[in-house]
Write a protein that holds these residues in place. Structure first.
Motif, mmCIF file in Angstrom:
data_model
loop_
_atom_site.group_PDB
_atom_site.id
_atom_site.type_symbol
_atom_site.label_atom_id
_atom_site.label_comp_id
_atom_site.label_asym_id
_atom_site.label_seq_id
_atom_site.Cartn_x
_atom_site.Cartn_y
_atom_site.Cartn_z
ATOM 1 N N HIS A 147 0.962 -1.067 -0.152
ATOM 2 C CA HIS A 147 -0.005 0.115 -0.170
ATOM 3 C C HIS A 147 0.988 1.384 -0.102
ATOM 4 C CE1 HIS A 147 -4.423 -1.041 0.250
ATOM 5 N NE2 HIS A 147 -3.834 -2.017 1.084
ATOM 6 N N ASP A 148 1.870 1.364 0.837
ATOM 7 C CA ASP A 148 2.710 2.382 0.995
ATOM 8 C C ASP A 148 3.671 2.473 -0.293
ATOM 9 O OD1 ASP A 148 1.851 2.737 3.406
ATOM 10 O OD2 ASP A 148 3.604 1.880 4.434
ATOM 11 N N TYR A 149 4.103 1.526 -0.969
ATOM 12 C CA TYR A 149 4.899 1.335 -2.117
ATOM 13 C C TYR A 149 4.145 2.124 -3.298
ATOM 14 C CZ TYR A 149 7.363 -0.625 -6.149
ATOM 15 O OH TYR A 149 7.849 -0.945 -7.341
ATOM 16 N N TYR A 150 2.726 1.599 -3.595
ATOM 17 C CA TYR A 150 2.153 2.041 -4.540
ATOM 18 C C TYR A 150 1.522 3.604 -4.131
ATOM 19 C CZ TYR A 150 1.602 -2.824 -6.202
ATOM 20 O OH TYR A 150 2.015 -4.103 -6.501
ATOM 21 N N ALA A 151 1.363 4.010 -3.280
ATOM 22 C CA ALA A 151 1.000 5.268 -2.801
ATOM 23 C C ALA A 151 1.892 6.159 -3.254
ATOM 24 C CB ALA A 151 0.664 5.366 -1.380
ATOM 25 N N ALA A 152 3.359 5.981 -3.105
ATOM 26 C CA ALA A 152 4.401 6.842 -3.342
ATOM 27 C C ALA A 152 4.744 6.611 -4.895
ATOM 28 C CB ALA A 152 5.856 6.079 -2.560
ATOM 29 N N ALA A 153 4.548 5.560 -5.385
ATOM 30 C CA ALA A 153 4.698 5.483 -6.975
ATOM 31 C C ALA A 153 3.775 6.183 -7.636
ATOM 32 C CB ALA A 153 4.597 3.867 -7.156
ATOM 33 N N GLY A 154 2.492 6.197 -6.959
ATOM 34 C CA GLY A 154 1.304 6.833 -7.852
ATOM 35 C C GLY A 154 1.603 8.620 -7.857
ATOM 36 N N GLU A 155 2.172 8.983 -7.041
ATOM 37 C CA GLU A 155 2.880 10.338 -7.027
ATOM 38 C C GLU A 155 3.676 10.501 -8.272
ATOM 39 O OE1 GLU A 155 4.035 11.904 -3.433
ATOM 40 O OE2 GLU A 155 2.348 11.197 -2.336
ATOM 41 N N SER A 279 12.007 0.559 -8.672
ATOM 42 C CA SER A 279 11.738 1.692 -8.982
ATOM 43 C C SER A 279 10.750 1.635 -10.387
ATOM 44 C CB SER A 279 12.711 2.681 -9.050
ATOM 45 O OG SER A 279 13.525 2.333 -10.288
ATOM 46 N N LEU A 280 9.972 2.818 -10.622
ATOM 47 C CA LEU A 280 9.459 2.415 -11.804
ATOM 48 C C LEU A 280 10.385 2.730 -13.086
ATOM 49 C CD1 LEU A 280 6.254 4.815 -11.039
ATOM 50 C CD2 LEU A 280 6.067 2.606 -12.178
ATOM 51 N N ASP A 281 11.483 3.318 -12.816
ATOM 52 C CA ASP A 281 12.554 3.542 -13.917
ATOM 53 C C ASP A 281 13.384 2.270 -14.179
ATOM 54 O OD1 ASP A 281 11.953 5.994 -14.562
ATOM 55 O OD2 ASP A 281 12.946 6.831 -12.759
ATOM 56 N N GLU A 282 13.426 1.468 -13.410
ATOM 57 C CA GLU A 282 14.232 0.152 -13.203
ATOM 58 C C GLU A 282 13.445 -0.964 -14.264
ATOM 59 O OE1 GLU A 282 16.259 -3.056 -10.286
ATOM 60 O OE2 GLU A 282 14.946 -1.511 -9.486
ATOM 61 N N GLU A 283 14.303 -1.416 -14.906
ATOM 62 C CA GLU A 283 13.992 -2.898 -16.018
ATOM 63 C C GLU A 283 13.155 -3.753 -15.041
ATOM 64 O OE1 GLU A 283 17.913 -5.375 -16.583
ATOM 65 O OE2 GLU A 283 17.450 -4.016 -18.068
ATOM 66 N N ASP A 404 6.861 -5.485 -10.283
ATOM 67 C CA ASP A 404 7.301 -6.703 -10.791
ATOM 68 C C ASP A 404 6.461 -7.783 -10.725
ATOM 69 O OD1 ASP A 404 9.607 -6.529 -12.048
ATOM 70 O OD2 ASP A 404 11.002 -7.027 -10.461
ATOM 71 N N GLU A 405 6.236 -8.826 -11.538
ATOM 72 C CA GLU A 405 5.567 -10.222 -11.128
ATOM 73 C C GLU A 405 6.518 -10.857 -10.057
ATOM 74 O OE1 GLU A 405 6.280 -9.186 -14.337
ATOM 75 O OE2 GLU A 405 4.160 -8.615 -14.891
ATOM 76 N N ALA A 406 5.866 -11.801 -9.391
ATOM 77 C CA ALA A 406 6.679 -12.574 -8.537
ATOM 78 C C ALA A 406 7.473 -13.738 -9.055
ATOM 79 C CB ALA A 406 5.510 -13.426 -7.487
ATOM 80 N N CYS A 407 7.112 -14.018 -10.221
ATOM 81 C CA CYS A 407 7.736 -14.796 -11.130
ATOM 82 C C CYS A 407 7.814 -14.680 -12.564
ATOM 83 C CB CYS A 407 7.316 -16.453 -10.665
ATOM 84 S SG CYS A 407 8.061 -17.618 -11.601
#
Length: 417
Positions: A147-155, A279-283, A404-407
């Protein structure tokens, strides 16, 4: 490494099958794969890998494969005492099962192995079970972390993380990634819609597909919004199905009839990777798996003539075209919009209709991709046929760890023309 071959592969039609049980669908896929290999029974199978994600919601949390295969043992169609490994890796389950069977042949512990997977997501009497099966694909032990990860990425993406009761959280995470791609690279909603329309049009030609109707870009754009920029036509449906593959060694293949040998497809690579909070920028992890697969096969992406990628939403086709090296980073939207991934294009992708049209019964999806690509390499795809297809690639991801996907599994198939 020893060469490993697919000699039999099959997929049921993907659709809502309320009158078919897990055992029924398993039987259909298994007998279909046997028939495709020209075998009357599976007496020579030495190992088996069974994939499923959701049977726990129907009170079968363990020994799922043994339960589903027992009627086939009783009928003399599947041999007694064969070790059967149960596999669960969310949407990547079918491909991971194939990876296990492939390793059996590589290691020399078996000359004939089975990979099979089945899923039932549609439950008209208990619709809440469907959502619970999807929710199992994300961390339920520490949900505050994502939840915290997606909230930060959403910004950063310019799209707030606002999950709703009418969709899975996965649709929101895909939508956030799409919005970030649009913001960074100029990708448009119309380009995402172009991929969706192309796949629905492919699906209209596939008698295994859950959705068999054509759509235009405008039709896709006007469909009901799910989570901007995604509309319903850009998202995979709820359905049921099963798929299977029989894989063997070169020695085993050499003793089979010429007609079977002529249709055998070599597994040139089967590579897995694991997800992380990136991060959003990472492959993504799929690029890691793709690089491994290309190294195993001894080729580069320019050799691939037809591909199936995991388009749980149509943005994924854009993104995975980049991760697989089919186009430059940031160019996926334009690549798809140009027609390069459609009929007559440079690299047709998701000729089955993809997940958005063929359907996505989670555990069975990866093996259904292998079925489609084997059909293409054999020259048996009819109106969907890609001319002169010699190399094919399947990318199949499952579960969620951040963005990422988990696998992830990338499989490369080869059949000289």
């Amino acid at each position: 490494m020893r060469d490993v071959y697919i000699i039999g592969t099959y997929s049921t039609a993907f659709r809502r099958w309320p009158d078919k049980s897990y055992k029924d669908l398993t039987r259909d896929a298994y007998l279909g794969a046997l028939a495709d290999a020209g075998l009357e029974n599976g007496d020579q199978i030495e190992n088996a890998w069974f994939g499923n994600c959701g049977m726990w919601a129907d009170a079968q949390g363990s020994i799922r494969g043994q339960v589903c295969m027992t009627p086939l043992v009783r009928d003399g169609l599947f041999p007694e005492r064969v070790p059967l490994v149960n596999v669960e890796d969310a949407c990547a389950t079918g491909s991971v099962a194939l990876n296990g069977a492939w390793k059996d042949i590589l290691s020399g512990t078996a000359d004939l192995a089975l990979a099979i997977a089945v899923e039932k997501l549609y439950d008209p009497d208990h619709p809440e079970r469907t959502m619970s099966k999807f929710n199992a694909g994300i961390d339920q032990q520490d949900p505050q972390e994502w939840h915290d990860y997606y909230a930060a990425a959403g910004e950063k993406a310019g799209k707030p993380f606002e999950p709703g009761p009418d969709r899975t959280v996965f649709m929101d995470t895909y939508a956030m990634q799409a919005c970030y791609h649009m913001k960074k690279h100029g990708t448009t909603q119309a380009q995402i819609a172009a991929g969706a329309a192309k796949n629905h049009n492919y699906g209209a030609l596939n008698d295994k597909a859950q959705y068999r109707f054509e759509m235009s870009v405008e039709d896709v754009m006007k469909d009901r919004a799910v989570s901007f920029p995604l509309t319903r036509s850009m998202c995979s449906p709820i359905g049921d199905g099963a798929a299977a593959a029989l894989v063997c060694s070169e020695d085993f293949l050499s003793n089979l009839p010429q007609a079977v040998r002529d249709r055998a497809v070599r597994i040139a690579a089967s590579a897995l990777s694991g997800g992380k909070y990136r991060s959003l920028d990472e492959e993504g992890l799929s690029r890691v798996a793709a690089k491994k697969a290309y190294r195993q096969a001894g080729i580069g992406p320019e050799k691939i003539r037809v591909a199936e990628v995991h388009d749980a939403t149509s943005f994924c086709e854009i993104y995975q075209a980049e991760m697989m090296g089919f186009c430059d980073d940031g160019e996926g939207g334009r690549f798809v919009e140009s027609g390069a991934t459609g009929p007559g294009g440079r690299l047709p992708i998701n000729t089955s209709g993809g997940l958005v049209s063929k359907g996505h019964p989670v555990g069975a999806t990866g093996l259904s991709m292998v079925y489609e690509l084997s059909t293409q390499l054999r020259g048996e795809a009819g109106d969907r046929q890609v001319p002169d297809a010699e190399w094919a690639l399947a990318e199949n991801g499952g579960g969620v760890i951040g963005f990422d996907e988990a696998c992830c599994a990338v499989t490369i198939l080869h059949k000289p023309q």
